[in-house]
Scaffold this active site. Sequence first.
Site, PDB file in Angstrom:
ATOM      1  N   ASP A   6     -24.103 -38.645 -33.979  1.00 30.97           N
ATOM      2  CA  ASP A   6     -25.292 -39.753 -33.817  1.00 30.97           C
ATOM      3  C   ASP A   6     -26.467 -39.406 -33.795  1.00 30.97           C
ATOM      4  O   ASP A   6     -26.196 -38.795 -32.564  1.00 30.97           O
ATOM      5  CB  ASP A   6     -24.402 -41.447 -33.105  1.00 30.97           C
ATOM      6  N   ARG A  39     -17.919 -38.890 -29.101  1.00 28.12           N
ATOM      7  CA  ARG A  39     -19.788 -39.560 -29.717  1.00 28.12           C
ATOM      8  C   ARG A  39     -21.118 -39.192 -29.516  1.00 28.12           C
ATOM      9  O   ARG A  39     -21.036 -39.337 -28.013  1.00 28.12           O
ATOM     10  CB  ARG A  39     -20.019 -41.397 -29.694  1.00 28.12           C
ATOM     11  N   ASN A  48     -23.008 -48.340 -43.620  1.00 27.59           N
ATOM     12  CA  ASN A  48     -24.622 -47.276 -43.777  1.00 27.59           C
ATOM     13  C   ASN A  48     -24.791 -47.755 -45.421  1.00 27.59           C
ATOM     14  O   ASN A  48     -25.988 -47.263 -45.976  1.00 27.59           O
ATOM     15  CB  ASN A  48     -24.399 -46.348 -44.082  1.00 27.59           C
TER      16      ASN A  48
END
Length: 264
Positions: free
Chosen positions: A42, A213, A91
């Site tokens: 990310d 992440r 997305n």
Amino acid sequence: MSERRHTPGRGLLYGLYQKRLRRALTEAGADALPHHVAMIIDGNRRWARQLGYTTAEHGHRAGAAKMIEFLEWCDQLGIRVVTLYLLSADNLTSRENAELAALMKIIGGLALDVSSHRDWRVQHVGSSAGLPGELVEALATAEQASRDGTGMHINLAVGYGGRTEITDAMRSIVAEHHAAGRSLEDLAETLTPELIGQHLYTGGQPDPDLVIRTSGEQRLSDFMLWQSAHSEFYFVEALGPDLREVDFLRALRDFTRRQRRYGG
């Protein structure tokens, strides 16, 4: 895939610290390390904005290059399964068309690059619905080209949604049950978490021990909802393209120090 800004901490002390971390992990032994690591990369778009790029494509290319590095780090430590969350089903409707088109080309190129690397084996996990034919073909080619790989197993989560995966698993179970001419009562008796797990996109694989992440965000974003029920989570402040090997080694060190509690 060459867009990357200078990352602080590349000097002698950084190198010594990185070697010390790696040595400590090696001494801990393979059993102490995660067998399956899942990565939610990310921050690619923020990275591009911070460097003054007019489009997010530069960030996505830098993020893809970083994932090749990340896979190398995993392979060097003997991690057997890695899942990269590259494109969510959400997305497909939340990104602008131009950015999405560029991102899909980058993902297709990444899949082909990974499949030609050493003896890695590539698997697409996700749905092909809504993906352009060029990307679907690239993912299928990557799978086919690496099907005999005996090294690290790499899942590319593209067009992936955790809720959809569970729904698809249940549909598959019901369809098989119906084809066998069995009753709803039989289905109720045989339906178990293990059976559902076998029908997920990752059926037959170990669940992720560690989910990482980048970018400081602390959420799953519909990623491996079923498989991560007992996973450990580690959140890195660095944006995706800025992830350093030392950040990864710290995540692994943190994992080895945790006492895993399944349901506790």
